[in-house]
Scaffold this motif. Structure first.
Motif, short mmCIF file in Angstrom:
data_model
loop_
_atom_site.label_atom_id
_atom_site.label_comp_id
_atom_site.label_asym_id
_atom_site.label_seq_id
_atom_site.Cartn_x
_atom_site.Cartn_y
_atom_site.Cartn_z
N ALA A 1 0.79 -1.22 0.18
CA ALA A 1 -0.04 0.11 0.06
C ALA A 1 0.83 1.29 -0.11
CB ALA A 1 -1.00 0.01 1.18
N LYS A 2 2.06 1.24 0.71
CA LYS A 2 2.75 2.43 0.83
C LYS A 2 3.47 2.64 -0.66
CE LYS A 2 3.89 2.09 5.78
NZ LYS A 2 5.05 1.56 6.78
N THR A 3 3.86 1.56 -1.12
CA THR A 3 4.79 1.92 -2.64
C THR A 3 4.05 1.72 -3.62
OG1 THR A 3 4.88 -0.63 -2.56
CG2 THR A 3 6.62 0.56 -1.34
N MET A 4 2.41 1.56 -3.64
CA MET A 4 1.78 1.45 -5.02
C MET A 4 1.59 2.75 -5.36
SD MET A 4 -1.80 -0.86 -5.19
CE MET A 4 -2.71 -0.03 -4.32
N GLU A 5 1.71 2.99 -6.78
CA GLU A 5 1.62 4.31 -7.30
C GLU A 5 0.53 4.43 -8.38
OE1 GLU A 5 5.50 4.84 -9.13
OE2 GLU A 5 6.46 5.50 -7.44
N LYS A 6 0.09 5.46 -8.72
CA LYS A 6 -0.99 5.71 -9.89
C LYS A 6 -0.33 5.70 -11.09
CE LYS A 6 -5.07 7.82 -8.04
NZ LYS A 6 -6.17 8.66 -8.31
N VAL A 7 -0.68 4.81 -12.13
CA VAL A 7 0.03 4.55 -13.32
C VAL A 7 -0.95 4.93 -14.45
CG1 VAL A 7 1.11 2.87 -14.73
CG2 VAL A 7 1.73 3.03 -12.46
N GLU A 8 -0.49 5.52 -15.57
CA GLU A 8 -1.03 5.51 -16.85
C GLU A 8 -0.71 4.42 -17.53
OE1 GLU A 8 -1.96 8.66 -20.40
OE2 GLU A 8 -1.57 9.45 -18.42
N VAL A 9 -1.66 3.58 -17.91
CA VAL A 9 -1.29 1.98 -18.47
C VAL A 9 -0.63 2.36 -19.92
CG1 VAL A 9 -2.23 -0.07 -19.14
CG2 VAL A 9 -3.03 0.92 -17.23
N LYS B 1 1.27 4.48 -21.14
CA LYS B 1 2.50 4.98 -21.07
C LYS B 1 3.56 4.07 -20.84
CE LYS B 1 1.60 9.78 -20.16
NZ LYS B 1 1.84 11.00 -19.15
N GLN B 2 3.31 2.94 -19.97
CA GLN B 2 4.19 1.74 -19.58
C GLN B 2 4.07 0.45 -20.32
OE1 GLN B 2 4.78 1.65 -15.56
NE2 GLN B 2 4.65 3.74 -15.09
N TYR B 3 2.77 0.23 -20.82
CA TYR B 3 2.63 -0.97 -21.46
C TYR B 3 1.75 -0.77 -23.01
CZ TYR B 3 2.99 -2.39 -16.59
OH TYR B 3 3.23 -2.52 -15.29
N GLU B 4 2.30 -1.65 -23.87
CA GLU B 4 1.57 -1.97 -24.95
C GLU B 4 0.58 -2.92 -24.95
OE1 GLU B 4 2.28 -3.56 -29.50
OE2 GLU B 4 4.09 -3.03 -28.09
N VAL B 5 -0.81 -2.56 -25.00
CA VAL B 5 -1.80 -3.49 -24.49
C VAL B 5 -1.92 -4.58 -26.07
CG1 VAL B 5 -4.36 -3.69 -24.10
CG2 VAL B 5 -2.96 -2.09 -22.89
N ILE B 6 -1.78 -5.46 -25.88
CA ILE B 6 -2.04 -6.39 -27.03
C ILE B 6 -3.57 -6.84 -27.13
CG2 ILE B 6 -1.50 -8.51 -28.15
CD1 ILE B 6 1.21 -8.42 -26.30
N VAL C 1 -8.65 -9.16 -17.68
CA VAL C 1 -7.38 -9.45 -17.61
C VAL C 1 -6.72 -9.07 -19.12
CG1 VAL C 1 -5.62 -11.29 -17.57
CG2 VAL C 1 -7.58 -11.15 -16.07
N ASP C 2 -5.88 -8.30 -19.14
CA ASP C 2 -5.22 -8.05 -20.35
C ASP C 2 -3.87 -8.46 -20.67
OD1 ASP C 2 -7.30 -6.50 -20.87
OD2 ASP C 2 -6.39 -4.27 -20.63
N LEU C 3 -3.31 -8.90 -21.82
CA LEU C 3 -2.17 -9.47 -22.34
C LEU C 3 -1.40 -8.06 -22.90
CD1 LEU C 3 0.08 -11.29 -22.76
CD2 LEU C 3 -1.06 -11.44 -25.28
N VAL C 4 -0.23 -7.76 -22.15
CA VAL C 4 0.43 -6.37 -22.48
C VAL C 4 1.84 -7.01 -22.79
CG1 VAL C 4 -1.30 -5.30 -20.98
CG2 VAL C 4 0.97 -5.95 -20.03
N ILE C 5 2.57 -6.08 -23.14
CA ILE C 5 4.02 -5.89 -22.88
C ILE C 5 4.64 -4.62 -22.46
CG2 ILE C 5 6.10 -5.85 -24.64
CD1 ILE C 5 4.63 -7.01 -26.78
N HIS C 6 5.53 -4.93 -21.31
CA HIS C 6 6.15 -3.93 -20.61
C HIS C 6 7.10 -3.22 -21.64
CE1 HIS C 6 8.44 -1.77 -17.63
NE2 HIS C 6 7.38 -2.23 -16.87
N LYS C 7 6.84 -1.83 -21.86
CA LYS C 7 7.50 -1.19 -22.82
C LYS C 7 9.23 -0.99 -22.58
CE LYS C 7 3.95 1.60 -24.55
NZ LYS C 7 3.35 2.93 -24.89
N VAL C 8 9.59 -1.21 -21.29
CA VAL C 8 10.78 -1.19 -20.96
C VAL C 8 11.53 -2.55 -20.78
CG1 VAL C 8 12.55 -0.26 -18.97
CG2 VAL C 8 10.51 0.89 -19.34
N ARG C 9 10.72 -3.48 -20.22
CA ARG C 9 11.43 -4.79 -20.08
C ARG C 9 11.21 -5.61 -21.40
NH1 ARG C 9 9.31 -6.70 -14.24
NH2 ARG C 9 9.77 -4.79 -13.05
#
Length: 374
Positions: free
Chosen positions: A23-31, A33-38, A49-57
């Motif tokens: 709970a302390k480390t959880m952030e708000k994310v704009e999906v 921007k960080q993930y490509e939704v397949i 549930v979505d299949l995504v690709i992490h844009k950095v990893r």
């Protein structure tokens, strides 16, 4: 305190601390921007549930989104932390160190099971081959034994929650821990999928609580095994008013009674195994590990298919199942036929006390599950 340092402690002691840490480390994310939704893998009343690709990893992941309107933050944190705690087991779905929220959802990332779930590959009214069943159910048994050894009860064992990585079930993993609770705790409401619900819970009043016991999982495991080998449910609901359950009840109560028709395809060894798993009295049900002996025995009276290089002996089914190391906690992922008929079940049997459509040409439900977690 880090997650890894907490893993050495008991589940009852660490879950609350894990939830507070998350709970302390959880952030708000704009999906986007960080993930490509397949594509979308599944959806239900919980969210999707979505299949995504992490844009950095550059890694494929399954993102599970839980709708804030229907999910309390505490429930989300509990599911995520239990899933992470258990994911070190090679027979339980791997988790990434990723949990966040958006305006509408709580979300976490887990391993992507490329072949879907077990529900998708069970032929209605036919079932899987004995060899495939054994290979799959052995891995599920090891996952449940791992769970129970940590004093946790899954409470929603069913094909939709067993994810597969190939159609031959060489690699399967238990998933979806949203209903998982610590053994011995009290729950106010019975929930789950009706055909897999133990009789003592079917008889529980909506206004009375019940104690969470390992025997709940053992019963569901027995029903799952029947479904896998027949393509049908053994009954619609484990109550006296259900004809097929009542026949089973009489057979178990009076050992000299005739074996009900839908159980006659099984060998004496298999019937003994089912009796241990599906004991009417919960305190008499065996532990999951107690059925491992039966994997060296034949379960069906007639052979479904000739031996192949892949299936030489019954012993091969489980002797050659090897643990696999999956370093997900650090975020580094590794990329028949039977003639006997069984009970015809109504569509209300399928999922979580909610109505879903049923294929009119089959006894087992061919429908979109209420919740597919992959």
């Amino acid at each position: 305190m880090s997650f890894s340092s907490l893993l050495s402690r008991g589940a009852a002691d660490i879950l609350e601390e894990l939830q507070a840490l998350t709970a302390k480390t959880m952030e708000k994310v704009e999906v986007t921007k960080q993930y490509e939704v397949i594509r979308e893998l599944g959806k239900g009343t919980y969210g999707r549930v979505d299949l995504v690709i992490h844009k950095v990893r550059g890694t494929k992941m399954a993102l599970k989104f839980l709708r804030k309107k229907t999910t309390k933050q505490k429930s989300f944190l509990q599911e995520y932390c239990i899933s992470r705690y258990l994911s070190t087991c090679p027979y339980i779905i791997g988790m990434y160190d990723i949990a966040f929220e958006t305006e509408e959802y709580y979300a976490f990332a887990q391993e992507y099971a490329v072949a879907g779930d077990l529900f998708d590959i069970i032929p209605p009214q036919v079932g899987l081959s004995e060899h495939t069943t054994k290979r799959c159910i052995y891995q599920v048994a090891l996952a449940l034994d791992y769970l129970h050894n940590r004093k946790l009860v899954h409470r929603d064992i069913k094909p939709e929650n067993i994810l597969i990585f190939d159609k031959e079930c060489r690699k399967v993993k238990l998933s979806d821990f949203g209903m998982t609770r610590i053994a011995g705790t009290t729950e106010k409401r019975v929930s789950g999928t009706i055909p897999y619900t133990a009789p003592e819970l079917c008889e529980t009043s909506k206004h009375s609580g019940f104690v969470v016991e390992y025997s709940i999982d053992v019963w569901a495991f027995g029903v799952l095994l029947f479904c896998m080998m027949t393509g049908n449910f053994p009954w619609e609901k484990a109550l006296h008013l259900d004809t097929f359950y009542y026949e089973f009840l009489q057979w178990q109560k009076y050992k000299n009674a005739n074996v009900p028709s839908q159980w006659r395809r099984f060998t004496p060894h298999a019937l003994k195994m089912f009796s241990k798993l599906l004991s009417i009295e919960p305190e008499k049900r065996c532990a999951i590990k107690d059925i491992l002996w039966y994997f060296g025995k034949n379960w069906l009276i007639s052979k479904e298919e000739p031996p192949t290089a892949d299936a030489k002996t019954n012993n091969d089914v489980y002797v050659h199942v090897k643990p696999q190391v999956l370093p997900f906690l650090n975020g580094n992922a590794l990329d028949s036929n039977k003639s006997d008929t069984s009970p015809s079940l109504s569509f209300s049997s399928c999922s979580s006390y909610e109505d879903v459509p049923k294929d009119s040409n089959s006894n087992m439900l061919v429908s979109t599950p209420i919740e597919i977690c992959v």
